[in-house]
Design a protein around this motif. Structure first.
Motif, PDB file in Angstrom:
ATOM      1  N   LEU A 182       0.828  -1.203   0.000  1.00  0.00           N
ATOM      2  CA  LEU A 182       0.000   0.000   0.000  1.00  0.00           C
ATOM      3  C   LEU A 182       0.861   1.250   0.000  1.00  0.00           C
ATOM      4  N   PHE A 183       1.881   1.269   0.847  1.00  0.00           N
ATOM      5  CA  PHE A 183       2.750   2.446   0.895  1.00  0.00           C
ATOM      6  C   PHE A 183       3.528   2.609  -0.409  1.00  0.00           C
ATOM      7  N   ALA A 184       3.916   1.496  -1.023  1.00  0.00           N
ATOM      8  CA  ALA A 184       4.578   1.589  -2.326  1.00  0.00           C
ATOM      9  C   ALA A 184       3.649   2.235  -3.348  1.00  0.00           C
ATOM     10  N   GLY A 185       2.377   1.820  -3.338  1.00  0.00           N
ATOM     11  CA  GLY A 185       1.421   2.418  -4.254  1.00  0.00           C
ATOM     12  C   GLY A 185       1.180   3.888  -3.977  1.00  0.00           C
ATOM     13  N   LEU A 186       1.098   4.256  -2.718  1.00  0.00           N
ATOM     14  CA  LEU A 186       0.883   5.660  -2.370  1.00  0.00           C
ATOM     15  C   LEU A 186       2.067   6.523  -2.780  1.00  0.00           C
ATOM     16  N   GLN A 187       3.282   6.000  -2.619  1.00  0.00           N
ATOM     17  CA  GLN A 187       4.456   6.770  -3.036  1.00  0.00           C
ATOM     18  C   GLN A 187       4.459   7.007  -4.542  1.00  0.00           C
ATOM     19  N   ILE A 188       4.088   5.991  -5.303  1.00  0.00           N
ATOM     20  CA  ILE A 188       4.038   6.143  -6.756  1.00  0.00           C
ATOM     21  C   ILE A 188       2.887   7.057  -7.160  1.00  0.00           C
ATOM     22  N   ALA A 189       1.789   7.021  -6.413  1.00  0.00           N
ATOM     23  CA  ALA A 189       0.598   7.782  -6.777  1.00  0.00           C
ATOM     24  C   ALA A 189       0.758   9.278  -6.562  1.00  0.00           C
ATOM     25  N   ALA A 190       1.617   9.685  -5.633  1.00  0.00           N
ATOM     26  CA  ALA A 190       1.729  11.113  -5.319  1.00  0.00           C
ATOM     27  C   ALA A 190       2.114  11.959  -6.532  1.00  0.00           C
ATOM     28  N   PRO A 191       3.187  11.632  -7.278  1.00  0.00           N
ATOM     29  CA  PRO A 191       3.471  12.414  -8.490  1.00  0.00           C
ATOM     30  C   PRO A 191       2.387  12.280  -9.546  1.00  0.00           C
ATOM     31  N   ALA A 192       1.752  11.099  -9.639  1.00  0.00           N
ATOM     32  CA  ALA A 192       0.719  10.889 -10.647  1.00  0.00           C
ATOM     33  C   ALA A 192      -0.489  11.780 -10.405  1.00  0.00           C
ATOM     34  N   ALA A 193      -0.844  12.023  -9.149  1.00  0.00           N
ATOM     35  CA  ALA A 193      -1.980  12.897  -8.846  1.00  0.00           C
ATOM     36  C   ALA A 193      -1.709  14.315  -9.312  1.00  0.00           C
ATOM     37  N   PHE A 194      -0.508  14.793  -9.074  1.00  0.00           N
ATOM     38  CA  PHE A 194      -0.156  16.147  -9.507  1.00  0.00           C
ATOM     39  C   PHE A 194      -0.196  16.251 -11.029  1.00  0.00           C
TER      40      PHE A 194
END
Length: 526
Positions: A182-194
């Protein structure tokens, strides 16, 4: 004692490798900008700092708007991912259908869905928030589903022996095993959201970082473009670091990893795969048609399934339409496949190298994070100018989009090798290479293939954005042209075809994953 005490502070002031890596990036950046002075390609850190100082108010207002949109999309997208994953685990037979529908939505190209959402939502932050959510939910869902399966069967048997059901199994066992993923996904998702929020702003917003980027590119304002890229990168890196810090505080022990073919405990029967594809297709078409009809969206802007069918197959000019669309797709495929494979190879290779030589991580990770954190919409035109409008520039940008999620996922996977297994290798004085090949790489495979599946839509996004903003060729340019000409038949047809082809490539990767993990699971059971 005094001599020893005086030496300790000296050692504590030694700059860490991460600081040296950042300083090296800044130095190379500044020197490159000075070497290219007058070429209007690159602005150095000093130019960026001067621009930000002079335009702090403007940049601050734009950043607040985009951050608010990205944060809302990040929360909505990740909440949807967690709910879908939990529902799939509680109802195993629905998991494949849920994953297929979620994948189909994720494969919708942002370049085309942005203008469509602008028509549907009208003015306001709706398109930006929606695109940010669409950009992140699947990057969390895939590793989360992998992590929810990474629980030893003995633990599950213990829960069942106490008479507890699926909900207790999900909360007490599977959720704990899934936290690293989950944390791996959240780390990858942060730049993608921006990035998703900025793409949404490209479609007609009145404020935000994307709006400033459009103005800077149209005015050929290199300092402004690189200032926007630097701010976006810093925000993404800060979010990435925050989730990494939180993960280190929450995750005190690495859970064991169970190698298994994707799909959980439910094994599909003969013919079940085709039946599931048919069911998912019917559901997707029903949702598509039903939602548009329920909201009463004008058919001129929002094409229904029968409109796309007629446009590509039965209309008098259907042959010409197909030739235009598939000709553009052929141009895109030339760039997306090499970039995709190069990004996977570089990401996995660097993860293995950093595992063997951990001292390099401090210097290499800032470079990797910086490359992925800069939104592609701000750097695509400049990189294409430097590397050319041909294969090199486009393939490089696709590889960058694929590289970072693969690197992070593989690093997490390599760290999930069971501690007991590693202790056995240490007890026999095995070297790093033997431990890597026989313990850590097998533990990495589920995370690698999760990243490979996620990277399929990411590669399509990258190549279509480059074609849209820089090269003027391929399906990305065709979708942008169709939106500007209000050719919504071509736009919706391109969305459908690109999404279906992305799902097909995803299915190919999943088939390879099933084969590889089945082989490793069989070897593990011997």
């Amino acid at each position: 004692m005094s001599a020893i005490a005086s030496e300790a502070p000296r050692r504590s002031w030694r700059p860490p490798a991460a600081v040296l890596g950042v300083l090296a990036i800044l130095a190379v950046w500044e020197l490159s900008a000075r070497a290219l002075a007058g070429a209007y390609l690159l602005a150095g850190p000093s130019d960026v700092t001067a621009y930000l100082w002079q335009n702090a108010g403007l940049m601050g207002r734009a950043l607040r708007a985009t951050l608010a949109e990205a944060a809302a999309g990040f929360v909505i997208g990740n909440a949807a991912a967690i709910l879908l994953a939990a529902f799939a685990l509680l109802w195993p037979r629905a998991e494949r259908g849920i994953a297929a529908l979620a994948l189909l939505v994720f494969c919708l190209p942002l370049v085309a869905t942005g203008p469509i959402l602008r028509v549907l939502f009208g003015p306001g932050p709706g398109p930006q928030i929606t695109l940010a959510a669409l950009a992140v939910y699947y990057t969390t869902l895939v590793p989360l589903l992998v992590g929810l399966r990474a629980a030893p069967s003995t633990w599950l048997d213990l829960v069942h022996s106490y008479g507890r059901g699926r909900l207790a199994e999900l909360w007490h066992i599977r959720a704990m095993a899934a936290l690293p993923y989950l944390f791996a996904g959240l780390q990858i998702a942060a730049p993608a959201a921006f990035l998703g929020a900025m793409v949404g702003e490209f479609t007609g917003a009145d404020r935000g970082m994307g709006v400033l980027t459009i103005r800077a590119m149209r005015a050929l304002d290199v300092e402004a473009t690189w200032a926007l890229a630097a701010v976006a990168a810093l925000v993404s890196m800060a979010a990435y670091g925050a989730f990494g810090w939180l993960a280190r505080r929450v995750l005190t022990e690495a859970p064991p990893v169970i190698l298994a073919a994707p799909g959980g405990a439910v094994t599909p029967r003969r013919g079940e795969g085709l039946a599931r594809i048919a069911v998912v297709t019917v559901l997707a078409l029903a949702l598509w048609w039903g939602l548009l009809e329920a909201f009463g969206v004008n058919a001129f802007f929002a094409k229904r399934p029968d409109d796309v069918w007629a446009f590509l197959l039965t209309a008098p000019d259907a042959g010409e339409n197909r030739a235009t669309l598939f000709g553009a797709l052929a141009e895109t495929a030339v760039y997306v496949l090499p970039g995709y494979l190069a990004g996977l190879a570089l990401g996995a290779g660097l993860a293995v190298l950093l595992t063997l030589l951990p001292a390099l991580a401090g210097a290499a990770m800032p470079v990797a994070i910086a490359l992925r954190s800069v939104p592609i919409v701000t750097t695509a035109p400049l990189i294409v100018l430097v590397l050319g409008r041909g294969a090199t520039g486009t393939v490089a940008l696709v590889a960058v989009m694929v590289f970072f999620p693969t690197l992070i996922a593989c690093l997490h996977g390599l760290r999930q090798a069971p501690g007991q297994v590693l202790d056995v290798f240490d007890a026999y004085a095995s070297g790093r290479w033997r431990r890597l090949v026989h313990a850590q790489v097998p533990a990495m495979w589920p995370a690698f293939f999760a990243a490979a599946r996620i990277a399929v839509p990411a590669a399509v996004l990258a190549v279509t954005v480059v074609e849209w903003l820089a090269t003027g060729r391929g399906v990305g340019a065709l979708m942008a042209l169709s939106a500007s000409l209000s050719d919504y038949g071509m736009l919706w047809s391109a969305v459908v075809v690109v999404a279906v082809l992305s799902c097909a490539l995803y299915a190919v990767v999943a088939a390879v994953e099933a084969r590889v993990l089945a082989i490793y699971a069989a070897e593990q059971g011997r």
